[in-house]
Scaffold this active site. Structure first.
Site, PDB file in Angstrom:
ATOM      1  N   GLY A   1       5.961  -5.610  12.718  1.00 56.83           N
ATOM      2  CA  GLY A   1       5.976  -4.426  13.421  1.00 56.83           C
ATOM      3  C   GLY A   1       7.054  -3.689  13.817  1.00 56.83           C
TER       4      GLY A   1
ATOM      5  N   ARG B   1      -3.682  -3.326   3.013  1.00 57.15           N
ATOM      6  CA  ARG B   1      -4.981  -3.081   2.404  1.00 57.15           C
ATOM      7  C   ARG B   1      -4.645  -1.501   1.752  1.00 57.15           C
ATOM      8  NH1 ARG B   1      -9.501  -5.780   3.708  1.00 57.15           N
ATOM      9  NH2 ARG B   1     -10.641  -3.976   3.208  1.00 57.15           N
TER      10      ARG B   1
ATOM     11  N   HIS C   1       8.023   3.130   2.759  1.00 61.25           N
ATOM     12  CA  HIS C   1       8.076   2.278   1.582  1.00 61.25           C
ATOM     13  C   HIS C   1       9.674   1.889   1.292  1.00 61.25           C
ATOM     14  CE1 HIS C   1       6.683   0.469  -2.187  1.00 61.25           C
ATOM     15  NE2 HIS C   1       7.798   1.009  -2.717  1.00 61.25           N
TER      16      HIS C   1
ATOM     17  N   GLU D   1      -4.267   9.688  -2.498  1.00 56.24           N
ATOM     18  CA  GLU D   1      -5.282   8.659  -3.035  1.00 56.24           C
ATOM     19  C   GLU D   1      -4.673   7.662  -3.894  1.00 56.24           C
ATOM     20  OE1 GLU D   1      -9.016  10.363  -4.027  1.00 56.24           O
ATOM     21  OE2 GLU D   1      -8.901  11.816  -2.258  1.00 56.24           O
TER      22      GLU D   1
ATOM     23  N   ASP E   1       1.473   4.510  -2.969  1.00 57.56           N
ATOM     24  CA  ASP E   1       2.984   4.807  -2.817  1.00 57.56           C
ATOM     25  C   ASP E   1       3.190   5.965  -3.941  1.00 57.56           C
ATOM     26  OD1 ASP E   1       3.144   2.577  -1.082  1.00 57.56           O
ATOM     27  OD2 ASP E   1       3.649   1.080  -2.882  1.00 57.56           O
TER      28      ASP E   1
HETATM   29  C1  GRF Z   1       8.411  -2.111   5.678  1.00 58.29           C
HETATM   30  O1  GRF Z   1       9.576  -2.844   4.995  1.00 58.29           O
HETATM   31  C2  GRF Z   1       7.771  -1.247   4.972  1.00 58.29           C
HETATM   32  O2  GRF Z   1       8.504  -0.626   4.269  1.00 58.29           O
HETATM   33  C3  GRF Z   1       6.921  -2.158   4.029  1.00 58.29           C
HETATM   34  O3  GRF Z   1       6.129  -3.185   4.869  1.00 58.29           O
HETATM   35  C4  GRF Z   1       7.369  -3.479   5.838  1.00 58.29           C
HETATM   36  C5  GRF Z   1       6.742  -3.554   7.007  1.00 58.29           C
HETATM   37  O4  GRF Z   1       7.712  -4.098   8.047  1.00 58.29           O
HETATM   38  N1  GRF Z   1       5.713  -1.042   3.552  1.00 58.29           N
HETATM   39  P1  GRF Z   1       7.399  -3.873   9.831  1.00 58.29           P
HETATM   40  O5  GRF Z   1       5.912  -4.763   9.676  1.00 58.29           O
HETATM   41  O6  GRF Z   1       7.303  -2.533  10.214  1.00 58.29           O
HETATM   42  O7  GRF Z   1       8.719  -4.910  10.270  1.00 58.29           O
END
Ligand code: GRF
Length: 194
Positions: A7, A82, A100, A133, A136
């Site tokens: 988080g 998910r 991402h 859909e 990424d």
């Molecule tokens: C991040 O690095 C994001 O790019 C990836 O998952 C991670 C989540 O990190 N999709 P956090 O839970 O916000 O610390």
């Protein structure tokens, strides 16, 4: 906000002056995820939606939609582990965004940082994109490069990537909240104001 992990991106959104007060619901598929704890600490509604309680993805996603629908104008994903089914994505078309840890379209998927290291790229980075859909894949709002250093491992590279995420994601969500984003096919036009 949908998050499964620690988080830290949620925290960056909460700590942002433009964005923080707009976060009203944090939803996670994992009990005890850091994201839920951070939401609770701020007095924000935090819901663990346990996949084990639903027979299939369709049923789970319907429950997810029920929770999101009444109040969510914008849905932010960060490490939500998910894949969302088309009805959920369609319900929030143009209103769902993800962060991402690579320069998309390079290294989509759940292992972007290790994949970048294994490929031997010298530069990777962060992408904030609209959700469509495909995984990424949606139109790109913001990207920033991160250099791969000699001796980097997954942890060291991911830490530098996350530092960029924590700056880029609130900026992108702020632009969406303020209506400064126009999506034209794959191309996103931003109007950053004063
Ligand atoms: C991040 O690095 C994001 O790019 C990836 O998952 C991670 C989540 O990190 N999709 P956090 O839970 O916000 O610390």
């Amino acid at each position: 906000m949908l998050a499964s992990g620690t988080g830290t991106n949620l925290q960056a959104l909460l700590d942002d002056a433009r964005v923080g007060s707009h976060v009203t619901l944090v939803l996670s598929d994992r009990a005890g995820s850091g994201a839920l704890k951070r939401a609770e600490d701020r007095g924000i509604k935090a819901v663990h939606l346990d996949p084990a309680g639903y027979p299939d993805r369709q049923a789970y996603d319907l429950a997810l939609l029920d929770l999101l629908h009444p109040e969510a104008d914008l849905v932010c994903l960060a490490g939500f582990m998910r894949i969302l089914s088309p009805p959920v994505v369609r319900a929030f078309a143009g209103r769902m965004v993800n962060v991402h840890p690579s320069l998309l379209p390079a290294f989509p998927g759940a292992h972007a940082v290790t994949d970048a290291l294994a490929w031997g790229v010298r530069v990777t980075g962060v992408t904030v994109h609209m959700v469509d859909e495909e995984v990424d894949h949606g139109p790109i709002l913001l990207q920033e490069a991160v250099t791969v250093e000699e001796g980097d491992d997954q942890a060291s590279l991911h830490a530098r990537i996350q530092a960029v995420e924590h700056r880029l994601y609130p900026r992108a969500v702020g632009l969406l909240v303020e209506g400064r984003v126009r999506v034209d096919g794959r191309v996103v036009r931003l109007t950053e104001g004063p």
